[in-house]
Design a protein around this motif. Structure first.
Motif, PDB file in Angstrom:
ATOM      1  N   ILE B 125       0.836  -1.205   0.000  1.00  0.00           N
ATOM      2  CA  ILE B 125       0.000   0.000   0.000  1.00  0.00           C
ATOM      3  C   ILE B 125       0.871   1.256   0.000  1.00  0.00           C
ATOM      4  CG2 ILE B 125      -1.475   1.407   1.517  1.00  0.00           C
ATOM      5  CD1 ILE B 125      -3.206  -0.878   1.910  1.00  0.00           C
ATOM      6  N   MET B 126       1.876   1.275   0.870  1.00  0.00           N
ATOM      7  CA  MET B 126       2.707   2.485   0.968  1.00  0.00           C
ATOM      8  C   MET B 126       3.436   2.760  -0.341  1.00  0.00           C
ATOM      9  SD  MET B 126       2.008   3.997   3.543  1.00  0.00           S
ATOM     10  CE  MET B 126       3.093   5.382   3.374  1.00  0.00           C
ATOM     11  N   LYS B 127       3.928   1.690  -0.958  1.00  0.00           N
ATOM     12  CA  LYS B 127       4.674   1.842  -2.209  1.00  0.00           C
ATOM     13  C   LYS B 127       3.770   2.445  -3.297  1.00  0.00           C
ATOM     14  CE  LYS B 127       7.725  -0.568  -5.342  1.00  0.00           C
ATOM     15  NZ  LYS B 127       8.147  -1.791  -5.951  1.00  0.00           N
ATOM     16  N   SER B 128       2.570   1.908  -3.405  1.00  0.00           N
ATOM     17  CA  SER B 128       1.683   2.409  -4.473  1.00  0.00           C
ATOM     18  C   SER B 128       1.236   3.840  -4.177  1.00  0.00           C
ATOM     19  CB  SER B 128       0.488   1.476  -4.663  1.00  0.00           C
ATOM     20  OG  SER B 128      -0.203   1.331  -3.462  1.00  0.00           O
ATOM     21  N   LYS B 129       1.003   4.148  -2.903  1.00  0.00           N
ATOM     22  CA  LYS B 129       0.592   5.522  -2.568  1.00  0.00           C
ATOM     23  C   LYS B 129       1.716   6.523  -2.853  1.00  0.00           C
ATOM     24  CE  LYS B 129      -1.833   6.616   1.054  1.00  0.00           C
ATOM     25  NZ  LYS B 129      -2.340   6.691   2.422  1.00  0.00           N
ATOM     26  N   LEU B 130       2.916   6.119  -2.453  1.00  0.00           N
ATOM     27  CA  LEU B 130       4.064   7.013  -2.718  1.00  0.00           C
ATOM     28  C   LEU B 130       4.250   7.237  -4.213  1.00  0.00           C
ATOM     29  CD1 LEU B 130       6.792   5.884  -0.163  1.00  0.00           C
ATOM     30  CD2 LEU B 130       5.751   8.159  -0.360  1.00  0.00           C
ATOM     31  N   PHE B 131       4.078   6.146  -4.971  1.00  0.00           N
ATOM     32  CA  PHE B 131       4.215   6.276  -6.426  1.00  0.00           C
ATOM     33  C   PHE B 131       3.150   7.222  -6.979  1.00  0.00           C
ATOM     34  CE2 PHE B 131       2.334   4.827 -10.467  1.00  0.00           C
ATOM     35  CZ  PHE B 131       3.285   5.394 -11.312  1.00  0.00           C
ATOM     36  N   LEU B 132       1.896   7.012  -6.611  1.00  0.00           N
ATOM     37  CA  LEU B 132       0.811   7.846  -7.161  1.00  0.00           C
ATOM     38  C   LEU B 132       1.038   9.327  -6.842  1.00  0.00           C
ATOM     39  CD1 LEU B 132      -2.265   5.558  -6.395  1.00  0.00           C
ATOM     40  CD2 LEU B 132      -1.471   6.223  -8.675  1.00  0.00           C
ATOM     41  N   LYS B 133       1.496   9.589  -5.611  1.00  0.00           N
ATOM     42  CA  LYS B 133       1.757  10.993  -5.231  1.00  0.00           C
ATOM     43  C   LYS B 133       2.882  11.580  -6.091  1.00  0.00           C
ATOM     44  CE  LYS B 133       0.580  10.181  -0.403  1.00  0.00           C
ATOM     45  NZ  LYS B 133       1.153  10.115   0.947  1.00  0.00           N
ATOM     46  N   SER B 134       3.946  10.812  -6.260  1.00  0.00           N
ATOM     47  CA  SER B 134       5.067  11.352  -7.053  1.00  0.00           C
ATOM     48  C   SER B 134       4.686  11.456  -8.525  1.00  0.00           C
ATOM     49  CB  SER B 134       6.328  10.511  -6.874  1.00  0.00           C
ATOM     50  OG  SER B 134       6.126   9.254  -7.468  1.00  0.00           O
ATOM     51  N   PHE B 135       3.829  10.539  -8.970  1.00  0.00           N
ATOM     52  CA  PHE B 135       3.393  10.573 -10.368  1.00  0.00           C
ATOM     53  C   PHE B 135       2.558  11.841 -10.629  1.00  0.00           C
ATOM     54  CE2 PHE B 135       0.342   9.339 -13.743  1.00  0.00           C
ATOM     55  CZ  PHE B 135       1.245   9.104 -14.762  1.00  0.00           C
ATOM     56  N   ILE B 136       1.673  12.153  -9.696  1.00  0.00           N
ATOM     57  CA  ILE B 136       0.846  13.373  -9.848  1.00  0.00           C
ATOM     58  C   ILE B 136       1.769  14.599  -9.945  1.00  0.00           C
ATOM     59  CG2 ILE B 136      -0.816  14.894  -8.657  1.00  0.00           C
ATOM     60  CD1 ILE B 136      -2.042  12.276  -7.441  1.00  0.00           C
ATOM     61  N   GLU B 137       2.774  14.622  -9.086  1.00  0.00           N
ATOM     62  CA  GLU B 137       3.718  15.763  -9.102  1.00  0.00           C
ATOM     63  C   GLU B 137       4.500  15.824 -10.420  1.00  0.00           C
ATOM     64  OE1 GLU B 137       4.128  18.273  -6.769  1.00  0.00           O
ATOM     65  OE2 GLU B 137       2.303  17.365  -5.968  1.00  0.00           O
ATOM     66  N   ALA B 138       4.865  14.649 -10.941  1.00  0.00           N
ATOM     67  CA  ALA B 138       5.632  14.621 -12.199  1.00  0.00           C
ATOM     68  C   ALA B 138       4.778  15.139 -13.363  1.00  0.00           C
ATOM     69  CB  ALA B 138       6.104  13.196 -12.480  1.00  0.00           C
ATOM     70  N   VAL B 139       3.514  14.746 -13.382  1.00  0.00           N
ATOM     71  CA  VAL B 139       2.617  15.215 -14.460  1.00  0.00           C
ATOM     72  C   VAL B 139       2.476  16.735 -14.357  1.00  0.00           C
ATOM     73  CG1 VAL B 139       0.275  15.085 -15.430  1.00  0.00           C
ATOM     74  CG2 VAL B 139       1.354  13.029 -14.537  1.00  0.00           C
ATOM     75  N   LYS B 140       2.284  17.180 -13.124  1.00  0.00           N
ATOM     76  CA  LYS B 140       2.123  18.629 -12.876  1.00  0.00           C
ATOM     77  C   LYS B 140       3.351  19.389 -13.392  1.00  0.00           C
ATOM     78  CE  LYS B 140       1.621  20.260  -8.516  1.00  0.00           C
ATOM     79  NZ  LYS B 140       1.149  20.062  -7.141  1.00  0.00           N
ATOM     80  N   ALA B 141       4.530  18.888 -13.057  1.00  0.00           N
ATOM     81  CA  ALA B 141       5.767  19.582 -13.458  1.00  0.00           C
ATOM     82  C   ALA B 141       5.944  19.576 -14.982  1.00  0.00           C
ATOM     83  CB  ALA B 141       6.971  18.920 -12.788  1.00  0.00           C
ATOM     84  N   THR B 142       5.617  18.447 -15.600  1.00  0.00           N
ATOM     85  CA  THR B 142       5.807  18.321 -17.059  1.00  0.00           C
ATOM     86  C   THR B 142       4.975  19.347 -17.823  1.00  0.00           C
ATOM     87  OG1 THR B 142       6.270  15.994 -16.818  1.00  0.00           O
ATOM     88  CG2 THR B 142       5.611  16.700 -19.008  1.00  0.00           C
ATOM     89  N   TYR B 143       3.762  19.599 -17.328  1.00  0.00           N
ATOM     90  CA  TYR B 143       2.870  20.498 -18.070  1.00  0.00           C
ATOM     91  C   TYR B 143       2.780  21.894 -17.458  1.00  0.00           C
ATOM     92  CZ  TYR B 143       1.542  16.399 -20.712  1.00  0.00           C
ATOM     93  OH  TYR B 143       1.574  15.282 -21.511  1.00  0.00           O
ATOM     94  N   SER B 144       3.660  22.183 -16.502  1.00  0.00           N
ATOM     95  CA  SER B 144       3.526  23.480 -15.811  1.00  0.00           C
ATOM     96  C   SER B 144       3.659  24.661 -16.778  1.00  0.00           C
ATOM     97  CB  SER B 144       4.536  23.589 -14.678  1.00  0.00           C
ATOM     98  OG  SER B 144       5.834  23.542 -15.235  1.00  0.00           O
ATOM     99  N   LYS B 145       4.519  24.497 -17.786  1.00  0.00           N
ATOM    100  CA  LYS B 145       4.733  25.624 -18.696  1.00  0.00           C
ATOM    101  C   LYS B 145       3.558  25.830 -19.657  1.00  0.00           C
ATOM    102  CE  LYS B 145       9.722  25.655 -18.626  1.00  0.00           C
ATOM    103  NZ  LYS B 145      10.927  25.187 -19.278  1.00  0.00           N
TER     104      LYS B 145
END
Lengths: 405, 157
Positions: B125-145
């Motif tokens: 559970i912790m692994k998947s939650k950590l991944f989902l949180k970091s994935f959301i942040e990565a998507v956000k950063a990729t499209y920030s511009k």
């Protein structure tokens, strides 16, 4: 993940959207929206806002739960913010840009859809940056996915294909160019009603493609087939004026054409062939000569690789035949139209003949005008004359229909 | 073919990319919620779980194909478009290792969600939650511009 904000702050931020959504609902109700899409759009906005308000309540209840971790709440709050901000901007864009499209353009599009017996389509015409067609339903569905299930369901079940045609101001002001919109209307009809292309190639879940990424061959086949189909539709419906204006646009670059559309060479060759099969040999030769100086780049996939293109075009032709909407040269109408426009009298009997001669008449008038003042007069009054002709031809048709009842 | 980042795209594609990334972020958030609310069993939670299973399955399948295509991955759905954008390096090359990492993590998350569906006690559970949180942040950063470009298009002149 960034440090989570205090929960009460996030909740109060989300709550603010309730007021914004309610105010937007009122604004939509009070705004006059031109065109036949007004009542359906108002219904869509009203239903979506009701669903979003319920969704907000549910999400606020979630934010209060102690068994959801703070980072999750932060992500949810950000998602709500992003989705609703984009939704509110869409509504704002629609309200402010719908009335920048002249009533004559609405009547132009209405006449075409009437001819094809597709009056019941859900669409809005907006002034925009590029001549393009986009699905409002699909865009909003993506915005609400996951966190606003009721709104997603309403879109899927009640408004599955509400679309928007964006038309740039330069095109709106130049009615001789309006047949270019028929290509986009072709896309709209395909997406909402015909769905011929997707019966041969699966529909990708993304918009027009650019050259920045490599696309799968199947996705490109779908996109390319749609472009050839829309060109075929526009030419078969409107006659030589569409390919002529398209080639003119190659030189003026008024309308943006995505680099991954089929190459100019293949599109023009296909259009020349369409004109030939319509028996318009002279127009086909003219188009071929006119486009001979166009330099072309290679296509991402060749037209020959579209193994179902012929079937797609034949099925599209079937619709046009069924509705008796295929362009046929009517010398009598062409001559009457030419004569009327030369005398600056509106021509109101046949919109297709009108637009097929309008460019040529304008060119002749400008060439024959001896003084700059006279040229200026032609420039100033010819386009309004075409718009008036379109408006009056629409009124005449509508009145004739009422009269027959 | 050269891969390019998302800046300065044409109008319609900017709208499309922005909607796609919001969809992926919201679906990832739903998956986080479905994991956190695994013991609840209301209609809403069941729907979240169903949507999250579908999203993770589709993501894992898409990533499997992208990894198999190695250095020339192709786009066939909106998820593949986002994954390629996320995996583009500064030199605009596709980082296959990153795609592989996403694939492994989506497999783990899918497994967690399937266990929840079967009412089993989920592992990782912790692994998947950590991944989902970091994935959301990565998507956000990729499209920030692209955010200002998107709202620039939508904001009336």
């Amino acid at each position: 993940m960034a440090t989570s904000a205090p929960n009460e702050f996030l909740i109060s931020r989300i709550r603010n959207y309730s007021h914004l959504l309610k105010a937007t609902k009122e604004e939509v109700e009070q705004t006059k929206i031109r065109g036949s899409g007004e009542s359906r759009f108002k219904k869509l906005a009203s239903k979506l806002i009701a669903d979003l308000l319920k969704g907000l309540q549910r999400n606020i209840a979630l934010m209060k739960r102690v068994d959801i971790d703070p980072d999750g709440k932060s992500a949810l709050s950000e998602g709500i913010h992003q989705s609703l901000e984009a939704f509110l901007n869409w509504v704002d864009l629609i309200l402010r840009h719908c009335n920048a499209v002249d009533i004559e353009m609405h009547q132009f599009v209405s006449q075409i859809l009437e001819d094809l017996d597709f009056k019941d389509m859900d669409y809005l015409l907006l002034s925009g940056w590029e001549l393009s067609e986009t699905s409002l339903s699909e865009s909003l569905k993506k915005l609400f996915s996951g966190i606003f299930p009721l709104a997603s369901d309403t879109l899927a079940n009640e408004f599955p294909s509400f679309c928007i045609l964006f038309i740039p101001q330069s095109l709106l002001k130049n009615p001789i160019n309006w047949p270019l919109c028929v290509h986009e209307i072709g896309h709209m009809i395909e997406n909402e009603k015909l769905k011929i292309v997707e019966s041969f190639y699966s529909r990708p879940e993304f918009g027009p493609v650019s050259t920045r990424i490599t696309y799968s061959i199947e996705a490109l086949k779908y996109r390319y087939s749609k472009e050839f189909q829309a060109d075929y539709f526009a030419t078969t419906f409107f006659g030589p004026v569409f390919p002529n204006q398209l080639v003119d646009n190659y030189f003026t670059k008024e309308v943006f054409i995505h680099p991954t559309h089929p190459s100019w060479e293949e599109r023009i060759r296909a259009l020349v062939e369409v004109l030939r099969t319509m028996g318009l040999q002279g127009a086909a030769e003219n188009l071929k000569n006119k486009s001979s100086s166009i330099s072309t780049g290679p296509s991402m996939i060749p037209k020959d690789s579209l193994e179902f293109l012929n079937q797609i075009l034949m099925q599209t032709r079937g619709l046009l035949e069924r509705e008796d909407a295929i362009y046929k040269t009517n010398e009598n109408n062409i001559n009457r139209s030419r004569e009327a426009l030369t005398k600056f009298i509106p021509y109101t009997d046949d919109m297709k003949s009108l637009l097929n001669v309008a460019g040529e008449v304008k060119k002749n008038l400008l060439e024959n005008a001896k003084s700059t003042k006279k040229k200026e007069k032609v420039e100033k009054f010819f386009d309004p004359l075409i718009k008036d002709s379109i408006r009056l031809s629409y009124l005449k048709r509508t009145y004739a229909k009422l009269d027959r009842r | 073919m050269v891969y390019k980042k998302t800046e300065s795209l044409p109008f319609v594609e900017t709208l499309d990319d922005y909607h796609n990334q919001i969809a992926v972020r919201n679906l990832s958030t739903s998956a986080l919620m479905a994991i956190d609310l695994r013991d609840a069993d209301s209609k809403i939670e069941r729907r979240w779980l169903a949507e999250s299973l579908d999203f993770c399955q589709k993501s894992a399948d898409t990533l499997k194909r992208l990894v198999e295509e190695k250095d020339k991955p192709t786009v066939d759905n909106f998820l593949s478009k986002i994954f390629i954008d996320l995996a583009l390096s500064e030199s605009e090359q596709v980082d296959t290792n990153r795609l592989q990492m996403y694939k492994e993590n989506f497999d783990v998350t899918l497994n967690v969600l399937q266990q929840i569906q079967k009412k089993e006690k989920p592992k990782d559970i912790m692994k998947s939650k950590l991944f989902l949180k970091s994935f959301i942040e990565a998507v956000k950063a990729t499209y920030s511009k692209t955010e200002s470009q998107y709202f620039g298009y939508l904001s009336p002149k």
